[in-house]
Design a protein around this motif. Sequence first.
Motif, PDB file in Angstrom:
ATOM      1  N   VAL A  66     -41.468  50.982 -51.132  1.00 52.70           N
ATOM      2  CA  VAL A  66     -40.675  50.673 -52.320  1.00 52.70           C
ATOM      3  C   VAL A  66     -41.099  49.311 -52.871  1.00 52.70           C
ATOM      4  O   VAL A  66     -41.349  48.365 -52.116  1.00 52.70           O
ATOM      5  CB  VAL A  66     -39.171  50.677 -51.974  1.00 52.70           C
ATOM      6  CG1 VAL A  66     -38.340  50.225 -53.162  1.00 52.70           C
ATOM      7  CG2 VAL A  66     -38.748  52.066 -51.512  1.00 52.70           C
ATOM      8  N   THR A  67     -41.178  49.210 -54.189  1.00 53.54           N
ATOM      9  CA  THR A  67     -41.460  47.940 -54.852  1.00 53.54           C
ATOM     10  C   THR A  67     -40.290  47.576 -55.760  1.00 53.54           C
ATOM     11  O   THR A  67     -39.434  48.409 -56.056  1.00 53.54           O
ATOM     12  CB  THR A  67     -42.743  48.022 -55.699  1.00 53.54           C
ATOM     13  OG1 THR A  67     -42.526  48.900 -56.811  1.00 53.54           O
ATOM     14  CG2 THR A  67     -43.917  48.534 -54.865  1.00 53.54           C
ATOM     15  N   SER A  68     -40.292  46.343 -56.223  1.00 59.17           N
ATOM     16  CA  SER A  68     -39.179  45.851 -57.034  1.00 59.17           C
ATOM     17  C   SER A  68     -39.050  46.568 -58.361  1.00 59.17           C
ATOM     18  O   SER A  68     -37.987  46.510 -58.996  1.00 59.17           O
ATOM     19  CB  SER A  68     -39.330  44.338 -57.273  1.00 59.17           C
ATOM     20  OG  SER A  68     -39.209  43.630 -56.060  1.00 59.17           O
ATOM     21  N   ALA A  69     -40.098  47.243 -58.809  1.00 56.14           N
ATOM     22  CA  ALA A  69     -40.056  47.948 -60.088  1.00 56.14           C
ATOM     23  C   ALA A  69     -39.397  49.318 -59.972  1.00 56.14           C
ATOM     24  O   ALA A  69     -39.080  49.940 -60.993  1.00 56.14           O
ATOM     25  CB  ALA A  69     -41.463  48.101 -60.654  1.00 56.14           C
ATOM     26  N   MET A  70     -39.175  49.814 -58.761  1.00 56.95           N
ATOM     27  CA  MET A  70     -38.669  51.171 -58.555  1.00 56.95           C
ATOM     28  C   MET A  70     -37.145  51.230 -58.623  1.00 56.95           C
ATOM     29  O   MET A  70     -36.453  50.238 -58.369  1.00 56.95           O
ATOM     30  CB  MET A  70     -39.149  51.700 -57.207  1.00 56.95           C
ATOM     31  CG  MET A  70     -40.657  51.872 -57.115  1.00 56.95           C
ATOM     32  SD  MET A  70     -41.159  52.448 -55.462  1.00 56.95           S
ATOM     33  CE  MET A  70     -42.945  52.426 -55.630  1.00 56.95           C
ATOM     34  N   THR A  71     -36.648  52.399 -58.916  1.00 55.89           N
ATOM     35  CA  THR A  71     -35.205  52.622 -59.021  1.00 55.89           C
ATOM     36  C   THR A  71     -34.478  52.220 -57.745  1.00 55.89           C
ATOM     37  O   THR A  71     -33.399  51.622 -57.793  1.00 55.89           O
ATOM     38  CB  THR A  71     -34.932  54.102 -59.343  1.00 55.89           C
ATOM     39  OG1 THR A  71     -35.528  54.411 -60.607  1.00 55.89           O
ATOM     40  CG2 THR A  71     -33.455  54.399 -59.393  1.00 55.89           C
ATOM     41  N   ALA A  72     -35.066  52.530 -56.589  1.00 53.57           N
ATOM     42  CA  ALA A  72     -34.416  52.245 -55.310  1.00 53.57           C
ATOM     43  C   ALA A  72     -34.197  50.753 -55.093  1.00 53.57           C
ATOM     44  O   ALA A  72     -33.320  50.356 -54.312  1.00 53.57           O
ATOM     45  CB  ALA A  72     -35.249  52.807 -54.156  1.00 53.57           C
ATOM     46  N   ALA A 112     -35.656  39.022 -56.704  1.00 58.69           N
ATOM     47  CA  ALA A 112     -36.070  39.813 -57.864  1.00 58.69           C
ATOM     48  C   ALA A 112     -35.088  40.955 -58.106  1.00 58.69           C
ATOM     49  O   ALA A 112     -35.435  42.137 -58.074  1.00 58.69           O
ATOM     50  CB  ALA A 112     -37.481  40.353 -57.661  1.00 58.69           C
ATOM     51  N   SER A 113     -33.832  40.585 -58.324  1.00 58.77           N
ATOM     52  CA  SER A 113     -32.774  41.568 -58.521  1.00 58.77           C
ATOM     53  C   SER A 113     -31.744  40.986 -59.468  1.00 58.77           C
ATOM     54  O   SER A 113     -31.499  39.776 -59.484  1.00 58.77           O
ATOM     55  CB  SER A 113     -32.102  41.902 -57.176  1.00 58.77           C
ATOM     56  OG  SER A 113     -30.968  42.735 -57.359  1.00 58.77           O
ATOM     57  N   ASP A 114     -31.133  41.867 -60.241  1.00 57.23           N
ATOM     58  CA  ASP A 114     -30.032  41.432 -61.110  1.00 57.23           C
ATOM     59  C   ASP A 114     -28.772  41.147 -60.318  1.00 57.23           C
ATOM     60  O   ASP A 114     -27.850  40.505 -60.823  1.00 57.23           O
ATOM     61  CB  ASP A 114     -29.733  42.513 -62.154  1.00 57.23           C
ATOM     62  CG  ASP A 114     -30.838  42.655 -63.185  1.00 57.23           C
ATOM     63  OD1 ASP A 114     -31.606  41.684 -63.360  1.00 57.23           O
ATOM     64  OD2 ASP A 114     -30.935  43.724 -63.808  1.00 57.23           O
ATOM     65  N   TYR A 115     -28.723  41.657 -59.077  1.00 56.85           N
ATOM     66  CA  TYR A 115     -27.541  41.475 -58.242  1.00 56.85           C
ATOM     67  C   TYR A 115     -27.679  40.248 -57.348  1.00 56.85           C
ATOM     68  O   TYR A 115     -28.784  39.777 -57.074  1.00 56.85           O
ATOM     69  CB  TYR A 115     -27.304  42.702 -57.369  1.00 56.85           C
ATOM     70  CG  TYR A 115     -26.931  43.945 -58.136  1.00 56.85           C
ATOM     71  CD1 TYR A 115     -25.633  44.125 -58.596  1.00 56.85           C
ATOM     72  CD2 TYR A 115     -27.861  44.940 -58.396  1.00 56.85           C
ATOM     73  CE1 TYR A 115     -25.271  45.271 -59.295  1.00 56.85           C
ATOM     74  CE2 TYR A 115     -27.514  46.093 -59.099  1.00 56.85           C
ATOM     75  CZ  TYR A 115     -26.218  46.248 -59.545  1.00 56.85           C
ATOM     76  OH  TYR A 115     -25.867  47.381 -60.238  1.00 56.85           O
TER      77      TYR A 115
END
Length: 454
Positions: free
Chosen positions: A349-355, A382-385
């Motif tokens: 998983v990368t930061s660009a993915m939905t997960a 690297a997250s909005d949360y």
Amino acid sequence: MTFSINPATGETLATHFFDDDSAIDGALDRAAAAQRRWAEIPIGERAAAIGKVAAGLRSEVETLAQTITAEMGKPIEQARAEVEKCAVLCDWYRANGAALLADEAIDVGGDGEALVAWQPVGVVYGVMPWNFPLWQVLRAAVPILLGGNGFVLKHSDNVQLCARRLIEVMEGAGLPAGLIVNLHVPTEQVTAIVDDPRIAAVTVTSGLGAGSAIAAAAGAALKKSVLELGGSDPFVVLADADIDKAAEAAVKSRYLNTGQVCIAAKRIIVERAILDDFTRRFIERTEALVMGDPRDEATFLGPLARERGRDALQAQVEKSIAEGAVLALGGKPAAGVGSFYPATVLTGVTSAMTAAREELFGPVAAIMAAADAEEAIAIANASDYGLSGALWCGDPERARRLARRIEVGATFVNGISASDPRVPIGGMKRSGYGRELAWFGPREFANPHLIWAR
């Protein structure tokens, strides 16, 4: 009307009709009157009254736990643990509450005597979620009540039986009738209640959309609000960590309550040097989790609380795979009756993915690779949360330095994110603002009244 539906069987447990305008008006009147009387009671006596709720919870532990399990699917052992955690919360505020809101003297250099008196603001409206149907309510309500405020609850539609039984226990323990009430109203009526002059402030634990709308209504009415709006919590594992303990903790954090936890380990970020070893151990432990009837003592994974939540989770998994994530385990809803979803692991998983970009509110782990500690911290941020996070590292001093750089409300070093009455909980960025628990909780909804006598 709404329904309580057993998510393990699909059985309808109860039908609930919305409160009409007359019932809402009467409940708000009673709450306001009860709050005024409650505010006159000394803080020590309020703390003692809250302490009696602990005994009430423990005396009804099996009834309450069975209601949680039936209404939202929590495995029975975890449901009992939730009731006990609520009792511990009440015990802590009974023992410490009076000191938390004691008057504070201010040194004004001989220019008279000044102090701050922490005084109630009035009745607080609490919009609460279903995933911890007792704990989330009491986590907010107990510090608020301790401060002399009233509490009007808007609980989730699917856990109205839990709401009803919790209030029965609290009133049975001696809290005044009307001081805490549950108003069952449709979503579109919530903002009108926020605007009502009998409501002084608002606390919300919810999704981003609902929380933003309620916060906007509170802001327009110039009322204080505290928001906890979920998260995509990072769980960072560095190369010098104890891999076995980290993997065990990550599995517990990700899959407890069938993954329906705001502060769960959702993005598991591992240094590449240990990635394969960690992933193998994580998957081995995940495969050993028992999914099944939540009434069974051996069950760790129950059903998701709502069928639409399972469908949304499946869509997120499929989208992530289409974006390049690798499905290492699970990934398909269980066949048969009930909203069961197996423990699932996505790797690559990368930061660009939905997960990684969205909150996965269910038993799906997203494992991400980092070249080194610097990249791990960058991925974590690297997250909005920004609710909470965990950092696993063999060097305690280095861990403390790195922990300060993670953009969350709380970072747990060599442990898992947890809510505890002794420490604050709350987030930043799109996870919300304000704090609950510890001394922060009572003071969020207290007026720091300066009294300066010259």
